[in-house]
Design an enzyme around this catalytic site. Sequence first.
Site, short mmCIF file in Angstrom:
data_model
loop_
_atom_site.label_atom_id
_atom_site.label_comp_id
_atom_site.label_asym_id
_atom_site.label_seq_id
_atom_site.Cartn_x
_atom_site.Cartn_y
_atom_site.Cartn_z
N GLY A 188 -1.85 0.83 10.37
CA GLY A 188 -1.36 1.33 11.61
C GLY A 188 -1.69 0.43 12.95
O GLY A 188 -2.27 1.02 13.87
N TYR A 244 2.75 10.48 0.96
CA TYR A 244 4.11 9.67 1.67
C TYR A 244 5.49 10.37 1.13
O TYR A 244 6.12 9.85 0.36
CB TYR A 244 4.22 8.38 1.80
CG TYR A 244 2.74 7.80 2.10
CD1 TYR A 244 1.94 8.30 3.03
CD2 TYR A 244 2.73 6.46 1.89
CE1 TYR A 244 1.03 7.79 3.68
CE2 TYR A 244 1.26 5.72 2.36
CZ TYR A 244 0.44 6.54 3.14
OH TYR A 244 -0.61 5.85 3.67
N SER A 261 0.58 4.05 15.60
CA SER A 261 1.89 4.52 15.40
C SER A 261 2.77 4.42 16.27
O SER A 261 4.07 5.03 16.25
CB SER A 261 1.49 6.09 15.66
OG SER A 261 0.57 6.65 14.60
N GLY A 262 3.07 3.24 16.66
CA GLY A 262 4.27 2.34 17.32
C GLY A 262 4.07 2.62 18.86
O GLY A 262 4.98 1.93 19.62
N LEU A 298 1.91 1.02 20.77
CA LEU A 298 1.52 -0.04 21.43
C LEU A 298 2.98 -0.91 21.70
O LEU A 298 2.74 -1.98 22.53
CB LEU A 298 0.57 -0.89 20.44
CG LEU A 298 0.09 -2.28 20.92
CD1 LEU A 298 -0.75 -2.17 22.38
CD2 LEU A 298 -0.72 -3.05 19.88
N ASP A 357 0.74 -1.29 0.14
CA ASP A 357 0.00 0.01 0.04
C ASP A 357 0.82 1.16 0.02
O ASP A 357 1.80 1.14 0.68
CB ASP A 357 -0.86 -0.17 1.27
CG ASP A 357 -1.57 1.19 1.28
OD1 ASP A 357 -2.46 1.51 0.49
OD2 ASP A 357 -1.51 2.10 2.03
N LYS A 385 -3.31 5.84 -3.40
CA LYS A 385 -4.43 6.81 -2.99
C LYS A 385 -4.30 7.87 -3.95
O LYS A 385 -3.53 8.49 -4.68
CB LYS A 385 -4.12 7.26 -1.68
CG LYS A 385 -4.08 6.05 -0.67
CD LYS A 385 -3.67 6.54 0.76
CE LYS A 385 -3.58 5.17 1.51
NZ LYS A 385 -2.30 4.59 1.40
#
Length: 337
Positions: free
Chosen positions: A235, A51, A239-240, A242, A46, A77
């Site tokens: 995600g 980006y 965004s990290g 967790l 993806d 996208k």
Amino acid sequence: MAIKDILPGKLGFGAAPLGNMFRDIPEDEALATVQAAWDDGIRYFDNAPFYGAGLAEIRMGEALAGKPRGEYVISTKVGRVILDEVEDVSARDQGEKGGLFEHGRANRVVNDYLADATLRSIEDSLKRLKTDHIDIAWVHDVAQDFYGDQWIGKFEEARTGAFRALDRLRDEGVIKGWGLGVNRVEAIELLLGLDEPRPDGFLLAGRYTLLDHDKALERLMPMVAERGLGIVVGGPYSSGALVGGPNFEYAPASPAILAKVAAIKAIADRHGASMKALGIQFALANPAVAAVIPGASRPSRIAEDRAALDETVPGDVWAELRAQGFVNPAAPLPGGV
């Protein structure tokens, strides 16, 4: 064709980090990360023009050049057109995502959800990705986190522009499917409430994770499951946050989020489970979820994601998370816990 019928597996590759999200990633490291995903057997990639103002697509195009095109699925996208002229990166108005790609290219980014811009965006993406077709087109960020109170107006622009253009491209066989790629549930619910157009599925980032899933469970996940469409969860590690990172929702995590992560980790550690496994497997337990696409900027992360997918998490972990209120009572869990 429903998104769940297009995707080749449960684990995909999210390319946002390839656009130098948060840091300036060396070219060889970026290319090696995509190669590691390929070597692992990942066949869904993806991307988005947003980006790094085209940088992620350029790098992915380079990394996948020479790979058999019929063996993998690409989504990208629409909604942003990347121009050749440059701009002051620090002056970009990017809503809650301001500064996210400050290390990306300085090319000017224009937000445009009209039909002509949609077609141009796809043509430009094909060049950057070095391919003759994309499989899935997501309409990007037409939601509150980027446009605030103006998001409904942007949604309407997309409804009469991008949605209809993508419906036509799908019906003509140019693309296999389309939907929204967003970080909020409201835009998807709004689209699902329309008689037409007819989306094939959705990419939802950050809203169906172990740390944040209540709102998506209320209406969205049942609506998508009923229609048999499928959601790609972006995600899955929030965004990290967790997995021990400093960020949640693309910004420094709050003390409350950090405390929640620590409490969940204590449960996981007690049973010998990894946080990555909890993140990926929680998302995939919902029948509406077709795949998860963790972002990766280092080759080693790919093996970690695969191990997390294959790890056997004791049922007691899920039961304890539920009992302590970290999992919504309505959320499906692995093994039917």
